[in-house]
Design a protein around this motif. Structure first.
Motif, mmCIF file in Angstrom:
data_model
loop_
_atom_site.group_PDB
_atom_site.id
_atom_site.type_symbol
_atom_site.label_atom_id
_atom_site.label_comp_id
_atom_site.label_asym_id
_atom_site.label_seq_id
_atom_site.Cartn_x
_atom_site.Cartn_y
_atom_site.Cartn_z
ATOM 1 N N ARG A 52 35.628 -9.834 -19.614
ATOM 2 C CA ARG A 52 34.435 -9.140 -20.086
ATOM 3 C C ARG A 52 34.497 -7.634 -19.903
ATOM 4 N NH1 ARG A 52 28.874 -11.946 -18.482
ATOM 5 N NH2 ARG A 52 27.513 -10.825 -19.882
ATOM 6 N N GLU A 112 32.525 -8.755 -6.792
ATOM 7 C CA GLU A 112 31.274 -8.113 -7.166
ATOM 8 C C GLU A 112 31.553 -6.827 -7.922
ATOM 9 O OE1 GLU A 112 28.610 -7.587 -3.888
ATOM 10 O OE2 GLU A 112 27.741 -5.851 -4.891
ATOM 11 N N TYR A 117 24.614 -3.301 -14.228
ATOM 12 C CA TYR A 117 25.415 -3.808 -15.339
ATOM 13 C C TYR A 117 24.929 -3.193 -16.630
ATOM 14 C CZ TYR A 117 28.361 -7.206 -17.669
ATOM 15 O OH TYR A 117 29.349 -7.802 -18.401
ATOM 16 N N LYS A 118 25.796 -2.400 -17.243
ATOM 17 C CA LYS A 118 25.416 -1.712 -18.467
ATOM 18 C C LYS A 118 26.247 -2.239 -19.612
ATOM 19 C CE LYS A 118 22.519 0.827 -16.493
ATOM 20 N NZ LYS A 118 22.849 1.187 -15.188
ATOM 21 N N LYS A 119 25.758 -1.923 -20.777
ATOM 22 C CA LYS A 119 26.509 -2.321 -21.961
ATOM 23 C C LYS A 119 27.799 -1.521 -22.037
ATOM 24 C CE LYS A 119 25.362 -3.303 -26.670
ATOM 25 N NZ LYS A 119 25.044 -4.684 -26.411
ATOM 26 N N ASP A 120 28.855 -2.213 -22.324
ATOM 27 C CA ASP A 120 30.122 -1.534 -22.477
ATOM 28 C C ASP A 120 30.308 -1.231 -23.966
ATOM 29 O OD1 ASP A 120 32.981 -1.624 -20.680
ATOM 30 O OD2 ASP A 120 33.097 -1.256 -22.821
ATOM 31 N N GLU A 161 23.815 -1.210 -0.721
ATOM 32 C CA GLU A 161 23.769 -1.086 -2.166
ATOM 33 C C GLU A 161 24.804 -1.993 -2.798
ATOM 34 O OE1 GLU A 161 23.737 2.339 -5.525
ATOM 35 O OE2 GLU A 161 23.142 2.777 -3.487
ATOM 36 N N ALA A 162 24.398 -2.642 -3.847
ATOM 37 C CA ALA A 162 25.327 -3.536 -4.537
ATOM 38 C C ALA A 162 26.321 -2.705 -5.340
ATOM 39 C CB ALA A 162 24.558 -4.476 -5.448
ATOM 40 N N ALA A 163 27.337 -3.385 -5.834
ATOM 41 C CA ALA A 163 28.398 -2.687 -6.554
ATOM 42 C C ALA A 163 27.852 -2.046 -7.824
ATOM 43 C CB ALA A 163 29.508 -3.668 -6.908
ATOM 44 N N GLY A 223 30.537 -8.074 -11.297
ATOM 45 C CA GLY A 223 29.089 -7.934 -11.222
ATOM 46 C C GLY A 223 28.402 -9.100 -10.555
ATOM 47 N N ALA A 238 23.895 -11.958 -17.760
ATOM 48 C CA ALA A 238 24.007 -10.690 -18.483
ATOM 49 C C ALA A 238 24.522 -10.862 -19.902
ATOM 50 C CB ALA A 238 24.868 -9.675 -17.742
ATOM 51 N N ARG A 284 28.668 -2.391 -10.829
ATOM 52 C CA ARG A 284 28.446 -3.251 -11.988
ATOM 53 C C ARG A 284 27.551 -4.426 -11.666
ATOM 54 N NH1 ARG A 284 34.408 -4.463 -14.193
ATOM 55 N NH2 ARG A 284 34.834 -2.417 -15.067
ATOM 56 N N TYR A 285 26.909 -4.413 -10.560
ATOM 57 C CA TYR A 285 26.217 -5.618 -10.128
ATOM 58 C C TYR A 285 25.159 -6.043 -11.136
ATOM 59 C CZ TYR A 285 24.108 -9.062 -7.157
ATOM 60 O OH TYR A 285 23.655 -10.241 -6.657
ATOM 61 N N ARG A 286 25.104 -7.322 -11.361
ATOM 62 C CA ARG A 286 24.107 -7.844 -12.301
ATOM 63 C C ARG A 286 22.825 -8.155 -11.536
ATOM 64 N NH1 ARG A 286 28.624 -11.200 -13.907
ATOM 65 N NH2 ARG A 286 27.565 -12.898 -12.883
ATOM 66 N N PHE A 328 18.461 -6.977 -11.277
ATOM 67 C CA PHE A 328 17.278 -7.244 -12.078
ATOM 68 C C PHE A 328 17.297 -6.404 -13.347
ATOM 69 C CE2 PHE A 328 15.807 -8.162 -7.679
ATOM 70 C CZ PHE A 328 15.953 -9.516 -7.830
#
Lengths: 179, 191, 372, 303, 596
Positions: free
Chosen positions: C164, C146, E137-140, E32-34, C150, E91, E36-38, E40
């Motif tokens: 990625r 995770e 999850y954000k744009k890299d 809380e999720a990580a 993600g 994503a 980078r979590y994908r 909503f």
């Protein structure tokens, strides 16, 4: 490996040979009738004992089905894809069950999803993944799965169509472009 | 044996009892949810973590049982292939009322990523009533637990009446089901 | 007095699809004589999603969310295989570091699959403590996934051209921490399961495989290795960076379920060892070679067959392209296809019904990859 | 007049036994959860489950036997509980124990299981039909060492009354049969594991093999009867074994403690072993406990 | 008997003394999720431009675009609406988003009782996770699917190019063009910037696929002067390019130029098949882009078209006004050849007079006037009639018509900050002058192209800013003096363009050989008959037209710079296209002046 191909060529008629994109992969195309002999030769004399997969490709443009037999030799550490083409209108071929027992299930799958029948395979007409299927074999290229799905299973959100932003952009001011 | 068209001989009638009892039993029902162990799709991958030590759904009385007869909750874990749909309907009808269905993941809502597949249904609600949906692909165990929390709330408030809806609209549901499942005779390799 | 024929004494029984002893959604039609099975017929199709058809309708990049769902518990092998097939066909180079990260992901994925399998095999014999432990401990690996990708189950992390995202800061240490944790817990598993008298008694001598079948019907993976055949794609045809790692193929000679279990048990140690090696040797650098514009990416015509070692054996992708922006045909070789059909049919006669679900878990059949 | 008091006491015992049995089930779940590294349900979870099951509707019919089986089960359980003296020579808690109660208890124990088997066989489900054959095989397995130990004790103490057995064990911990006849006790306790369908002998309710065994088709109220029967039966058996091997009890606290210890023993074993195959289980019963028990048995004869 | 095997499992009970590792959700808080979590989606709808790329890459058709606000330039007004009954949280949409507005938060709980509640438009429907968007999850910046860097254009060296009138920009090589075209994501927002609404993504796609002929034909669908556009267009499409938000926009102009440059003779490749004449005749005044466009497409539709042009060559301002280092003559000829080849008649050197115009009114079914802005605007300051003061447009015209002018060593000041000013200053530099620019505002305020301004830097041309000319006086030694004051920038309202205000009191001067005024142009309408000139409705100095390019006088259509405040070639082409449509509709009776 090239020696091997040469050896095969010396015995059988190889219609097309092609080196794969990596070192230990070769793809040869042979005549439909000699396939069993080729596989048998490869299995017994060249140690290609492991049949990894039997696959089918639909070349609807040429009206052909391609059958691919993917072999692996543990000794040589080589992959070899032997392929043949059969007529799409008359999708029939003979089984390789006597050479490779596990081909039974791959052939049953192709029978169900492409409609290619394999003479000599006793269980080929049993259901594999589908049940009470009435349409044409679904993996054929001319089967429209989206249409089938929407007609049969519905869609929650069908009133909002996928919007073509291009069209909106070109429409939004200039009337003169509209017909 | 007569040739039953449906899996049920006839539709069961409804229960009615006084409101206080209703509330008490609803409370008990909410606190004791037995889930039938049927992984219908890829969502079942997150069921084991949910019922095992890390997330431990048993804290809320959620436990798995092996037979639909004893189960209260059916989890539709994701997509339903046509072949599975038939079994799911059978499992659902074997379950005893009151029974609840939890739909996991996008596939139960609108077909998910298999919206164009010829072998998966898109709108599960047409065939069996679903009480709670959990979004995700797949939903994390925490999300599934949140879904169960919502289901419990719904049961406690007495609103979890998908099964009643199924009985009331049995013909409609059956019509939808028959549209997809051609052969209603039980195949010889199923019990 | 009427004499009972053999047929009269036979009972037909259906195991699955809704059955607690069946892994995944599949069913077996078994014939019983008393407690002894005489034959089996495998039925799949409950999970058929027509992946291969859908993939023909989607762009190459759009296929990645699909392929990782082909074998649900082990998504990375699929992604890696498909990515490698596309790289081969289109000639994209992968940066060195990306290869290492991919190998790390693959090994973590194998590890979590084995942990899950421990729960499976012990659970089918009723030892409910084992799945509770192992699935719980597996969750720590999912937490790593995770953090890295993600997603817990479906990672969509390995794409053609690399991976990625780069590793997050301090990720290596956290991986090692989880490895330490697992290594600390594994003796408990040995005590509870692998050295358990009842466990041994249940597995030894069950589902005895004739070693000649291995080559004959294409058995791969731990099942083949339990018969003493050192078949491991990681050594046979090293992909990613397996040729740079130091390891031996694990074999056992019992040919039965216990040997398979022990192969897998030792594979866990091997995976942990490999993960440590990878983290130690991983170079710095880029992790991504930019792809062509993914919305219009076309791959020249060609065909290839790539394979890798999944937890169950040789996982293969046969990809045919025709020069358009969508694959012509993708055929997935589900590892357990020969295991669940040809091998199981040969193993079953004479097996006790109690051992049946142990055997199918022992062979690690995975229905989604058979039917796709 | 005393008979009405007796009935009243019996009712209290049954209800108390049920409550205790359900609580033990809850505690078992909690302990198991702890072993498995999790929190586990509340100890009262079983009560809630029972309440829920009572008011679930059933719409299945498989014939008369199918309905009667849970009653048999319940009856067997109540029978066992009411025949074994919880506190010997106590008016209220010695229950219906009488001179030959040991024999009747043995009968009731089989009665419950047989009823179960009949019901399961009648339910038409192939898996639950398989279960009785396994159950009977296993019963044949554990009954042997169990009978051996019971008969051995009966001969040793020259009585078939449980009250007398308890009385014979009074006077200190070393007078308990557990220490007097340790090998017989071991045989009996191992047989008890079989009786509780505890792992590794749980071949009847083997979820991964034959769905969930006999109650596969049972649901709702019928299942709740089975559930109740099982709890009461469980408590009855604990009391029986307490009377047989642990010297009975002189007051309620002692009874609780001793049955709880027995309960812990079952939990202790059953959570760390997988299940034997049926024939392995039978073979196990017919070898180790039997052989161990025979040592004491022979000793008793020689004496 | 395996005693060890029986005892060992019992040691597992030691685990019972370790604390449970259960995560107590959801009864005790929330996990809380990580990072980078994908989870909503979150969409910054102000940043979002509605390009629809997320919708295009979504393999599940989970993203559909819905109308949220009115479309405007560079923003379709549509926003992604996500169906969580379809989404698979891969994503890909985040990684492909060209503005970076689409993100994923690490929220993951979404439980509903009805299946209809899974459709939402992030940013419009508030669902509660909007504030917590710091994680997810954000744009890299490095690892995404977009190619943000433009393939650099090869140019002549700055010192080299000031010496000749050779083309400065060298054009893409084939490989470079393919690579550049490959970057386009095909959203189509550029079309909103282009006045002529060219099919930009289509022809770029054709280039990327290596089909230049197809690309050329797509271009010719609504632009008959693509090479001119490929070289000197103000490329407003590129400002709307969605890739421009995070990186460089696709070089649309250079790509168009690349395509047309591949062909020496367009007549062979462009599939222009004029329909047979239908007997209607259209007269066109002025062979600028607007006139040529109208003539070309009207001819293709079967109308007989004739153009009257005062200059010896067609092209209008693109011929007369644009310096040859930007747009060489052969390029122009190539295009005019094609236009003439379909049957357009061009009368060169034949200026229209009022008499002639009256005849035309009789002869033709419709008249399209596109005579542009041939006169320079005056600065309205004292001494402007000084002989050393010229207008940039006259200066450029003279140069382009081939007059030999040398300004060796002269100091030349160009007043103004538009493209014309820059053209003039660069031309003057090439003619040997030490030219420089004096502009009222700051460099950032200059209306000229950034690229052009950059080019002046490369060529060593200074730009002096915040200068307000006050008067022109005679200077010493035959020179001329430009007296000016300094300006300060005043912003009256926030958001408004700052206005230069003269700082009173101090005066400065430039002593130069020549002053070139490039602050704008105006039309020359003397050829119109007087009654028409009086009657025609004007919009300040330009002619007023409606959306069909109809003037207030029957039969007369107008277009190009004459009606158009943007005053660039592509707008003129657009006017031409509009006029084609208007004339066609007028002649078919679909519109008329009565109903106007």
């Amino acid at each position: 490996m090239e020696d091997l191909i040469k050896r095969i060529e010396s015995i059988f008629k190889v219609l097309k040979k092609e080196r794969g994109k990596r070192d230990n992969l070769w793809i040869i195309e042979v005549e439909k009738d000699s396939l069993h002999a080729v596989l048998s030769y490869l299995k017994d004399n060249e140690s290609f004992k492991h049949l990894a997969l039997v696959s089918c490709v639909d070349w609807i443009e040429n009206n052909k089905f391609q059958l691919s037999y993917i072999l692996w030799s543990y000794q040589k550490r080589q992959n070899l894809i032997v392929k043949i083409f059969i007529d799409r209108d008359k999708p029939e071929f003979k089984t390789v069950l006597n050479l490779f027992p596990q081909a039974e299930i791959y052939e049953r799958e192709i029978r169900e999803l492409y409609g290619v029948s394999f003479e000599g395979n006793p269980t080929q007409n049993e259901d594999f993944v589908l049940e009470d299927w009435e349409e044409m074999p679904p993996m054929r290229r001319d089967f429209d799965t989206l249409k089938y799905s929407q007609e049969k299973y519905g869609d929650r959100d069908s009133e909002v169509q996928k919007t073509n932003i291009r069209k909106i952009i070109s429409d939004f001011t200039d009337e003169w472009r509209r017909k | 044996m007569k040739d039953n068209k449906y899996f049920l001989d006839d539709k069961p009638d409804k229960i009615s009892y006084s409101e206080v009892w209703q509330k008490f039993f609803n409370w008990a029902r909410a606190k004791s949810l037995w889930v039938v162990a049927y992984g219908t799709g890829c969502g079942s991958i997150e069921i084991p973590p949910m019922v095992t030590s890390r997330f431990d759904a048993e804290r809320f009385g959620v436990s798995t049982v092996g037979t639909p007869r004893q189960a209260d909750v059916l989890i539709i874990s994701g997509y339903l292939a046509v072949k599975t749909l038939k079994r799911v309907i059978r499992v659902y009808e074997q379950m005893q009322s009151p029974k609840y269905v939890v739909g996991l993941g996008a596939c139960t809502v609108n077909g998910g990523m298999y919206y164009d597949s010829y072998n998966t249904v898109n709108l599960v609600e047409l065939y069996i009533p679903i009480d709670v949906y959990v979004a995700g692909c797949m939903p994390r165990p925490e999300a599934i637990l949140a879904g169960f929390a919502q289901l419990m709330k719904k049961i406690k408030e007495g609103r979890a009446d998908g099964w009643k809806h199924y009985l009331d609209n049995f013909e409609q549901y059956r019509k939808n089901q028959e549209k997809i499942i051609k052969n209603w005779k039980i195949p010889n390799y199923n019990w | 007095m009427k004499k009972f024929s053999k047929k009269d004494r036979e009972v037909k029984l259906f195991v699955g699809p809704q059955h607690p002893g069946v892994t995944g959604n599949m069913s077996f039609e078994i014939t019983l004589e008393g407690d002894i099975l005489t034959s089996v017929k495998t039925h799949v199709g409950y999970l058929h999603r027509a992946f291969e058809k859908l993939m023909e309708r989607r762009l190459f990049i759009q296929n990645f969310p699909l392929v990782c769902r082909i074998c649900v518990p082990e998504s990375d092998t699929n992604e890696e295989n498909y990515a490698r097939a596309l790289e081969e066909l289109s000639g994209i180079e992968v940066p060195e570091r990306a290869k290492w990260i991919r190998t790390l992901v693959l090994e973590l994925s194998r590890l979590q699959m084995f942990m899950r399998w421990i729960g499976g095999i012990a659970g089918t014999m009723g030892l409910s403590t084992a799945p509770q432990w192992s699935v719980g401990d597996r969750d720590y690996i999912l937490d790593l996934f995770e953090e890295l990708t993600g997603g817990r189950i479906y990672h969509i992390y390995i794409l053609p051209g690399g991976v990625r995202r780069d590793l997050p800061e301090g990720f290596e240490e956290r991986v090692l921490k989880v490895m330490d944790y697992l290594e600390k817990k594994l003796p408990d598993y040995d005590d509870l399961i692998f050295e358990n008298a009842v466990f041994k008694k249940r597995l030894k001598g069950i589902a005895k495989i004739d070693p000649s079948w291995v080559e004959e019907i294409g058995v791969t993976g731990p099942v083949a290795r339990a018969c003493g055949f050192p078949f491991d794609v990681r050594k046979e045809q090293p992909y990613e960076v397996y040729d740079k790692l130091d390891f031996e193929i694990i074999t056992e000679n019992g040919c039965d379920l216990y040997s398979m279990a022990m192969v897998r048990r030792r594979e866990i140690d091997l995976s942990i060892n490999l993960i440590r090696q990878i983290i130690e040797k991983m170079p710095k650098g880029d992790v991504w070679t930019p792809l062509p514009n993914v919305l219009y990416w076309k791959i020249p015509a060609g065909e290839t067959y790539v394979k890798s070692e999944a937890t169950r054996g040789e996982f293969g992708y046969y990809v045919v392209t025709d020069g358009s922006d969508k694959p012509r045909r993708v055929h997935v070789r589900g590892v357990s296809t020969p295991h669940a059909y040809t091998l199981l049919e040969r193993l079953v006669p004479g097996m006790n019904i109690s051992d049946f679900s142990v055997a199918i878990v022992g062979l690690q059949t995975c229905p989604p990859e058979i039917e796709r | 007049m005393w008979i009405w008091y007796k009935v009243l006491y019996a009712l209290i015992v049954v209800i108390g036994g049920l409550a205790y049995g359900l609580l033990l089930g809850g505690i078992s779940r909690k302990i198991t959860a702890r072993l498995q590294g999790r929190r586990g349900p509340s100890v009262f979870q079983n009560y809630i489950d029972l309440i829920k099951l009572i008011r679930k509707r059933t719409a299945i019919s498989h014939g008369v036997m199918f309905f009667l089986a849970p009653m048999f089960r319940l009856l067997g359980g109540i029978g066992v509980l009411l025949l074994v003296p919880i506190i010997a020579n106590n008016t209220a808690l010695s229950n219906f124990s009488f001179g030959g109660d040991l024999i009747v208890v043995l009968y009731f124990m089989v009665f419950g299981c047989l009823g179960m088997a009949l019901g399961a066989a009648d339910s038409g489900h192939p898996h639950s039909a398989l279960a009785p054959t396994r159950g009977l095989a296993q019963m044949a397995g554990y009954e042997l060492p169990f009978l051996l130990s019971v008969i051995g004790l009966a001969i040793a103490h020259n009585t078939v009354s449980l009250s007398n057995l308890v009385a014979a064990q009074q006077g200190g911990i070393l007078h308990w049969n557990l220490f007097q006849y340790p090998f017989l006790s071991i045989a009996g306790l191992i047989a008890m594991l079989g009786m509780y369908m505890a792992y590794p002998f749980s071949v009847v309710m083997a979820p991964q093999e034959i769905a969930v065994g006999p109650p596969t088709e049972y649901s709702s109220t019928f299942l709740s009867f089975m559930f109740t029967g099982r709890s009461i039966f469980g408590v009855g058996k604990y009391v029986l074994f307490m009377d047989l091997f642990l010297g009975g009890a002189t007051n309620l606290v002692e009874a609780f403690v001793k049955t709880f210890v027995l309960f812990l023993f079952v939990v202790f074993i059953s959570n760390v072993f997988p299940r034997y195959r049926t024939e392995q289980a039978v073979r196990f019963f017919w070898t180790y406990p039997l052989v161990i028990g025979l040592i004491d048995f022979i000793r008793i004869f020689i004496k | 008997m395996d005693i060890k095997g029986i005892l060992k499992p019992l040691t597992a009970w030691k685990r019972a003394f370790q604390p449970p590792h259960t995560i107590e959700v959801p009864n005790k808080g929330k996990r809380e999720a990580a990072e980078r979590y994908r989870g909503f989606h979150y969409n910054d709808i102000d940043k979002c431009i509605g390009c629809g790329t997320c919708s295009a890459i979504c393999e599940n058709e989970a993203i559909k675009m819905v109308k949220v606000r009115e479309p405007q330039k560079g923003d379709s007004g549509y926003r992604p609406r996500i169906d969580y009954g379809r989404c698979c949280w891969c994503a890909l949409c985040v990684d492909v988003c060209p503005t970076g507005s689409l993100e994923m938060t690490n929220e993951y709980v979404w439980v509903r009782e009805s299946a209809d509640e899974f459709i939402f438009t992030p940013g419009v429907d508030i669902i509660g996770h909007e504030e917590k968007r710091d994680k997810g999850y954000k744009k890299d910046e490095k690892l995404n699917f977009l190619h943000l860097e433009r393939v650099p254009m090869r140019e002549l060296d700055g010192k080299e190019r000031t010496k000749t009138f050779a083309e400065v920009v060298l054009g893409y090589l084939e490989e470079e063009a393919r690579r550049e075209a490959e970057r386009c994501i095909g959203c189509g927002l550029c079309i909103s910037g282009c006045p002529a609404r060219m099919h930009i993504p289509d022809y770029i796609r054709a280039i990327a696929e290596g089909d230049d002929v197809k690309s050329l034909n797509i271009i010719y669908e609504n632009n008959p002067m693509p090479e001119m556009c490929g070289k000197v267009c103000t490329r407003r499409c590129e400002f709307e390019c969605s890739l421009g938000h995070l990186g460089d926009p696709v070089a649309i102009r250079w790509l168009k130029r690349y395509v047309v440059e591949q062909f020496d003779d367009l007549r062979k490749y462009v599939k222009a098949e004029p329909q047979p004449l239908n007997g209607k005749k259209i007269g066109i005044v002025g062979a600028g882009p607007a006139g040529l466009t109208a003539a070309y497409y009207l001819r293709l539709k079967g109308y007989e078209t004739e153009i009257f042009e005062a200059a010896p060559k067609a092209g209008g301002m693109t011929f007369l006004g644009i310096p040859k280092y930007r747009f060489p003559i052969p390029s122009l000829d190539k295009q005019v050849e094609l236009i003439e080849s379909v049957g357009v008649k061009i009368h060169y050197n034949s200026p229209v007079t009022d008499k002639k115009f009256k005849e035309m009114l009789e002869e033709y079914d419709a008249i399209f006037i596109a005579t542009g802005l041939p006169k320079g605007m005056s600065m309205r300051i004292e001494g402007e009639n000084h002989p050393k003061v010229t207008y940039a447009i006259d200066f450029l015209r003279r140069v382009n018509l081939g007059e030999k002018i040398r300004l060796d060593g002269e100091d030349v000041v160009i007043v103004g900050g538009g493209n014309v000013a820059i053209d003039a200053v660069r031309v003057a530099k090439r003619l040997g002058a030490n030219s420089f620019i004096a502009y009222r505002r700051r460099v950032v305020d200059m209306p000229a192209d950034e690229e052009e301004i950059e080019a002046t830097e490369h060529e060593g041309i200074p730009i002096y800013t915040q200068i307000i000319p006050l008067r022109v006086e005679d200077g010493p030694e035959g020179k001329v003096k430009l007296i000016y004051g300094k300006a300060k920038m005043v912003q009256e309202k926030p958001g408004e363009r700052p206005r230069p205000v003269l700082i009173e009191g101090k005066e400065y001067e430039y002593v130069v050989d020549r002053i070139i005024v490039a602050i704008g142009q105006q039309p020359e309408l003397s050829y119109l008959p007087e009654d028409i000139r009086n009657k025609i409705e004007m919009n300040r100095r330009l002619i007023k037209v409606n959306e069909r390019q109809m003037t207030s006088i029957e039969k007369i259509f107008a277009g190009g710079d004459l009606t158009n405040w943007t005053a660039d070639a592509i707008s003129a082409i657009a006017d031409g296209m509009r006029a084609v449509k208007g004339i066609e509709m007028y002649l078919n009776g679909e519109i008329s002046w009565d109903k106007k």
